[in-house]
Design a protein around this motif. Structure first.
Motif, PDB file in Angstrom:
ATOM      1  N   ALA A 104       0.842  -1.194   0.000  1.00  0.00           N
ATOM      2  CA  ALA A 104       0.000   0.000   0.000  1.00  0.00           C
ATOM      3  C   ALA A 104       0.876   1.242   0.000  1.00  0.00           C
ATOM      4  N   TYR A 105       0.253   2.379  -0.313  1.00  0.00           N
ATOM      5  CA  TYR A 105       0.947   3.668  -0.337  1.00  0.00           C
ATOM      6  C   TYR A 105       0.051   4.699   0.309  1.00  0.00           C
ATOM      7  N   VAL A 106       0.666   5.647   1.018  1.00  0.00           N
ATOM      8  CA  VAL A 106      -0.121   6.722   1.631  1.00  0.00           C
ATOM      9  C   VAL A 106       0.755   7.959   1.776  1.00  0.00           C
ATOM     10  N   SER A 107       0.119   9.115   1.612  1.00  0.00           N
ATOM     11  CA  SER A 107       0.735  10.389   1.962  1.00  0.00           C
ATOM     12  C   SER A 107      -0.052  10.919   3.147  1.00  0.00           C
ATOM     13  N   ALA A 108       0.532  10.852   4.340  1.00  0.00           N
ATOM     14  CA  ALA A 108      -0.202  11.064   5.587  1.00  0.00           C
ATOM     15  C   ALA A 108       0.186  12.378   6.246  1.00  0.00           C
ATOM     16  N   ASP A 109      -0.835  13.078   6.766  1.00  0.00           N
ATOM     17  CA  ASP A 109      -0.566  14.353   7.435  1.00  0.00           C
ATOM     18  C   ASP A 109      -1.175  14.423   8.830  1.00  0.00           C
ATOM     19  N   ARG A 110      -1.634  13.278   9.359  1.00  0.00           N
ATOM     20  CA  ARG A 110      -2.200  13.272  10.708  1.00  0.00           C
ATOM     21  C   ARG A 110      -1.872  11.951  11.402  1.00  0.00           C
ATOM     22  N   PRO A 111      -1.879  11.914  12.733  1.00  0.00           N
ATOM     23  CA  PRO A 111      -1.522  10.688  13.443  1.00  0.00           C
ATOM     24  C   PRO A 111      -2.538   9.570  13.208  1.00  0.00           C
ATOM     25  N   SER A 112      -2.057   8.364  13.279  1.00  0.00           N
ATOM     26  CA  SER A 112      -2.932   7.197  13.172  1.00  0.00           C
ATOM     27  C   SER A 112      -3.546   6.884  14.535  1.00  0.00           C
ATOM     28  N   PRO A 113      -4.582   6.053  14.558  1.00  0.00           N
ATOM     29  CA  PRO A 113      -5.026   5.497  15.836  1.00  0.00           C
ATOM     30  C   PRO A 113      -4.012   4.474  16.340  1.00  0.00           C
ATOM     31  N   LEU A 114      -4.176   4.028  17.570  1.00  0.00           N
ATOM     32  CA  LEU A 114      -3.386   2.904  18.062  1.00  0.00           C
ATOM     33  C   LEU A 114      -3.844   1.650  17.318  1.00  0.00           C
ATOM     34  N   PHE A 115      -2.874   0.850  16.887  1.00  0.00           N
ATOM     35  CA  PHE A 115      -3.178  -0.261  15.981  1.00  0.00           C
ATOM     36  C   PHE A 115      -2.266  -1.434  16.299  1.00  0.00           C
ATOM     37  N   ASP A 163       6.949  19.542   8.515  1.00  0.00           N
ATOM     38  CA  ASP A 163       6.017  20.422   7.809  1.00  0.00           C
ATOM     39  C   ASP A 163       5.372  19.800   6.581  1.00  0.00           C
ATOM     40  N   GLU A 164       5.866  18.669   6.117  1.00  0.00           N
ATOM     41  CA  GLU A 164       5.299  18.049   4.922  1.00  0.00           C
ATOM     42  C   GLU A 164       4.721  16.688   5.273  1.00  0.00           C
ATOM     43  N   PRO A 165       3.786  16.185   4.465  1.00  0.00           N
ATOM     44  CA  PRO A 165       3.221  14.855   4.731  1.00  0.00           C
ATOM     45  C   PRO A 165       4.295  13.776   4.672  1.00  0.00           C
ATOM     46  N   ALA A 166       4.027  12.683   5.358  1.00  0.00           N
ATOM     47  CA  ALA A 166       4.897  11.512   5.303  1.00  0.00           C
ATOM     48  C   ALA A 166       4.411  10.606   4.179  1.00  0.00           C
TER      49      ALA A 166
END
Length: 392
Positions: A104-115, A163-166
């Motif tokens: 999978a691929y993602v450009s993330a700009d916010r924290p994830s839930p606990l997983f 400052d930029e998405p991961a």
């Protein structure tokens, strides 16, 4: 992981009394693989890690899979996917999958839930940006070019920083991921011919010691997903030791193995998983035989599908095919592939390749997931032909 670490406070002898300042016992948690017969770590919690107050089935984002039909090479442009408001776990866009691995691929700009993923290890590759991996073992910071291995069933949270998405490539295994066995001694030490070693590996170095109550954790398991509510925060660990923990390794610390003539992909192998391998193609001096052709020869991997994620530099063999930053190519078994027309001749006399790519070779066919349709370049399969037939 092949070497022992001790972080925070632990008693001198395992499975003995270890008491908190108020006189109560810390709660031991042994996290281990293969039924007490492989790597493990021993964690010491302030509260019982077993205390849940609620559990309910959870409906995760749907993931569809269809066979690669008609069988042909594919080119996926990950930067074209919509990533607005995504977190690094639930926001993942699944591209390719089989019963051994999901990519999978993602450009993330916010924290994830606990997983917690109870189905297998995760190998994350950070294309750009920065990321903090939080777990009961502590925090682990990752930057562009880092691989992060998260062991099966580790509760964790991924937090983009900076400052930029991961931008993240996620390789989710149905089993364990680690260094190739041929690089390790019988006691787990990296051998001299390994392209990286213990000095290149980072792990958490301090407990997080987070307190809290009624904490939600999403768990993927072999029967689906469950949302738990824990009585206490799972990051209340005061110390741990062992060989099993999240760890990071930078692709820039991979030491390439080169030769007089073109070297095959196994020299680039970085990790192994169940029925797949992960390789790193890094900037390197190339073949120095006077008649060498540095780019790969045409090849037909009869037992594997080959997925390549392009993450920097110029990949000589694919020049002219539309491949760019963030591209993924899929060359399936049953299809002979190789350099683009003209690439072999152009490479003669070149002594250095400035390329950065992550390859996943699987030994079962990869299906296409829904996000692949959204970002596929339909003309790619015809880029070896002269003249090229119509796309479609």
């Amino acid at each position: 992981m092949p070497y022992y670490r001790s972080v925070g406070e632990v008693p001198r002898k395992r499975h003995t009394q270890f008491r908190q300042p108020d006189g109560t016992l810390y709660a031991e948690e042994l996290m281990g693989q293969e039924g007490f017969s492989a790597d493990s770590s021993l964690l010491y919690h302030r509260h019982a890690p077993t205390a849940i107050v609620a559990a309910e089935a959870y409906d995760p984002p749907a993931v569809t899979r269809v066979p690669n039909l008609p069988l042909k090479p594919r080119h996926l442009r990950t930067h074209q996917l919509d990533h607005t408001g995504a977190d690094p776990i639930l926001g993942r866009r699944y591209l390719l999958a089989n019963d051994d691995v999901r990519i999978a691929y993602v450009s993330a700009d916010r924290p994830s839930p606990l997983f917690r993923d109870a189905t297998g290890d995760h190998c994350l590759y950070l294309e750009s940006g920065s990321l903090r991996v939080e777990s009961p073992f502590g925090a682990l910071d990752a930057v562009a070019g880092d691989y992060v291995i998260i062991p099966t069933s580790t509760i964790h949270r991924l937090v983009p920083t900076g400052d930029e998405p991961a931008r993240l490539l996620a390789v989710e295994a149905a089993g364990h991921v680690g260094p190739p066995k041929r690089y390790l001694s019988v006691r787990g030490q990296f051998l001299e011919h390994s392209p990286y070693c213990e000095r290149d590996v980072r792990g958490p170095d301090a407990p997080l010691l987070i307190d809290g109550s009624d904490v939600e954790v999403l768990v993927r398991h072999r029967r689906g997903w469950t949302r738990y509510v824990y009585a206490h925060h799972p990051f209340d660990v005061v110390g741990w030791d062992g060989h099993l923990y999240p760890w990071a390794f930078s692709i820039h610390d991979f030491e390439p193995i080169t030769g007089r003539i073109h070297q095959p992909p196994p020299v680039h192998q970085t990790f192994q998983g169940p029925n797949f391998v992960i390789c790193s193609f890094v900037p390197r001096k190339v073949d120095y035989h006077p008649d060498a052709i540095p780019v790969p020869y045409n090849h037909h991997n009869v037992d594997s599908d080959e997925m390549l994620f392009y993450t920097g530099g110029n990949y000589e063999a694919r020049r002219g095919s539309g491949i760019g930053q963030g591209s993924i190519s899929l060359h399936p078994s049953g299809f002979t592939h190789g350099p683009q027309p003209g690439a072999a001749e152009r490479s003669i006399g070149v002594d250095f390749f400035d390329e950065l790519a992550v390859m996943v070779d699987t030994f079962r066919p990869l299906d296409l997931c829904g996000a692949a349709d959204e970002c596929e370049d339909p003309a790619y399969a015809w880029t070896w032909a002269r003249p090229a037939p119509p796309a479609g």
